[in-house]
Scaffold this motif. Structure first.
Motif, PDB file in Angstrom:
ATOM      1  N   LYS A 104       0.835  -1.208   0.000  1.00  0.00           N
ATOM      2  CA  LYS A 104       0.000   0.000   0.000  1.00  0.00           C
ATOM      3  C   LYS A 104       0.870   1.259   0.000  1.00  0.00           C
ATOM      4  O   LYS A 104       0.521   2.259  -0.649  1.00  0.00           O
ATOM      5  CB  LYS A 104      -0.925   0.005   1.217  1.00  0.00           C
ATOM      6  N   LYS A 105       1.991   1.215   0.699  1.00  0.00           N
ATOM      7  CA  LYS A 105       2.895   2.367   0.697  1.00  0.00           C
ATOM      8  C   LYS A 105       3.491   2.582  -0.685  1.00  0.00           C
ATOM      9  O   LYS A 105       3.629   3.720  -1.143  1.00  0.00           O
ATOM     10  CB  LYS A 105       4.009   2.161   1.729  1.00  0.00           C
ATOM     11  N   SER A 106       3.822   1.485  -1.369  1.00  0.00           N
ATOM     12  CA  SER A 106       4.356   1.593  -2.725  1.00  0.00           C
ATOM     13  C   SER A 106       3.323   2.217  -3.660  1.00  0.00           C
ATOM     14  O   SER A 106       3.647   3.066  -4.499  1.00  0.00           O
ATOM     15  CB  SER A 106       4.760   0.208  -3.248  1.00  0.00           C
ATOM     16  N   LEU A 107       2.076   1.798  -3.500  1.00  0.00           N
ATOM     17  CA  LEU A 107       1.011   2.385  -4.321  1.00  0.00           C
ATOM     18  C   LEU A 107       0.854   3.878  -4.032  1.00  0.00           C
ATOM     19  O   LEU A 107       0.623   4.679  -4.949  1.00  0.00           O
ATOM     20  CB  LEU A 107      -0.317   1.665  -4.068  1.00  0.00           C
ATOM     21  N   GLN A 108       0.980   4.232  -2.748  1.00  0.00           N
ATOM     22  CA  GLN A 108       0.834   5.643  -2.380  1.00  0.00           C
ATOM     23  C   GLN A 108       1.960   6.473  -2.979  1.00  0.00           C
ATOM     24  O   GLN A 108       1.723   7.582  -3.490  1.00  0.00           O
ATOM     25  CB  GLN A 108       0.834   5.780  -0.854  1.00  0.00           C
ATOM     26  N   TYR A 109       3.185   5.960  -2.938  1.00  0.00           N
ATOM     27  CA  TYR A 109       4.318   6.665  -3.551  1.00  0.00           C
ATOM     28  C   TYR A 109       4.070   6.853  -5.046  1.00  0.00           C
ATOM     29  O   TYR A 109       4.371   7.898  -5.620  1.00  0.00           O
ATOM     30  CB  TYR A 109       5.617   5.894  -3.336  1.00  0.00           C
TER      31      TYR A 109
END
Length: 225
Positions: A118-123
């Motif tokens: 999810k953090k990768s998607l947010q970045y």
């Protein structure tokens, strides 16, 4: 010493300053087992009264693996009912605090990997860079390969990845990765025939959109390679 132990056991667990003083007394008199009992009592008390983080902290200090594993399973069951962003954000701090060491059939390991995804998607959404998108793809493939990822979450992971599968500049998944996800989607279609299968909460035509995006990515990847 027996009277001291009894007195320490009877002290209220909700007052942190008193708790710290009692633990210091235990340290001075080398009452390790009493110290562990006090921290367990404090951990259970705080957990039951809604102070989840404090409860987990004291149980960790007491090295109470039995209760920590039980809490971890409760957390996994709660989040796992629906991988919605709102529910996940609600528990994210506690997931971080618990770590991924608890032995609950990989439940916490999955939640940690899902958090990274999810953090990768947010970045990717923040910067919209191809590098961030590639990192998100690697995280997705790692999740889909990992045995700790429950099958009932596959469709949610794939649906969350639609922007990656439909990346305009170039196909982000190579042929091998796209085939892997296509096979997982096929396994999912077969699993849906089982009476005990738990259907993911996706928008109408959600899986159809995933199937089309995967097929398109696979075709583009074949041409590129």
């Amino acid at each position: 010493m027996g009277l001291l132990e009894m007195l320490l056991h009877k002290q209220p667990a909700q007052h942190n300053q008193l708790l710290l003083k009692n633990l210091e007394i235990c340290r001075l008199y080398e009452l390790d087992s009493v110290s562990s009992d006090i921290m367990k009592i404090a951990g259970v008390h705080h957990w039951k009264h809604g102070r989840k983080g404090l409860g987990v902290f004291w149980l960790q200090q007491a090295k109470d693996e039995v209760r920590l594993n039980r809490i971890a399973q409760q957390l996994f069951d709660s989040v796992g009912k629906s991988l919605s962003d709102e529910k996940f954000e609600q528990w994210e701090g506690l997931i971080e605090l618990l770590g991924s060491e608890s032995k609950i059939a990989g439940g916490l390991e999955f939640l940690h990997k899902y958090r990274d995804f999810k953090k990768s998607l947010q970045y990717m959404h923040d910067g919209k860079t191809t590098d961030a998108a590639r990192q998100a793809v690697e995280s997705l493939v790692s999740l889909m390969k990992n045995p700790s990822t429950p099958q009932r979450f596959w469709s949610r992971l794939l649906y969350d990845s639609l922007n990656l599968l439909n990346w305009k500049e170039r196909p982000l998944l190579n042929v091998s990765q796209a085939n892997l996800l296509m096979n997982k989607l096929q396994e999912l279609s077969m699993a849906r025939l089982r009476p005990d299968f738990i259907e993911a909460d996706l928008p109408p035509q959600g899986l159809s959109s995933v199937r089309l995006a995967l097929a398109t990515n696979l075709g583009r990847a074949n041409l590129e390679e």
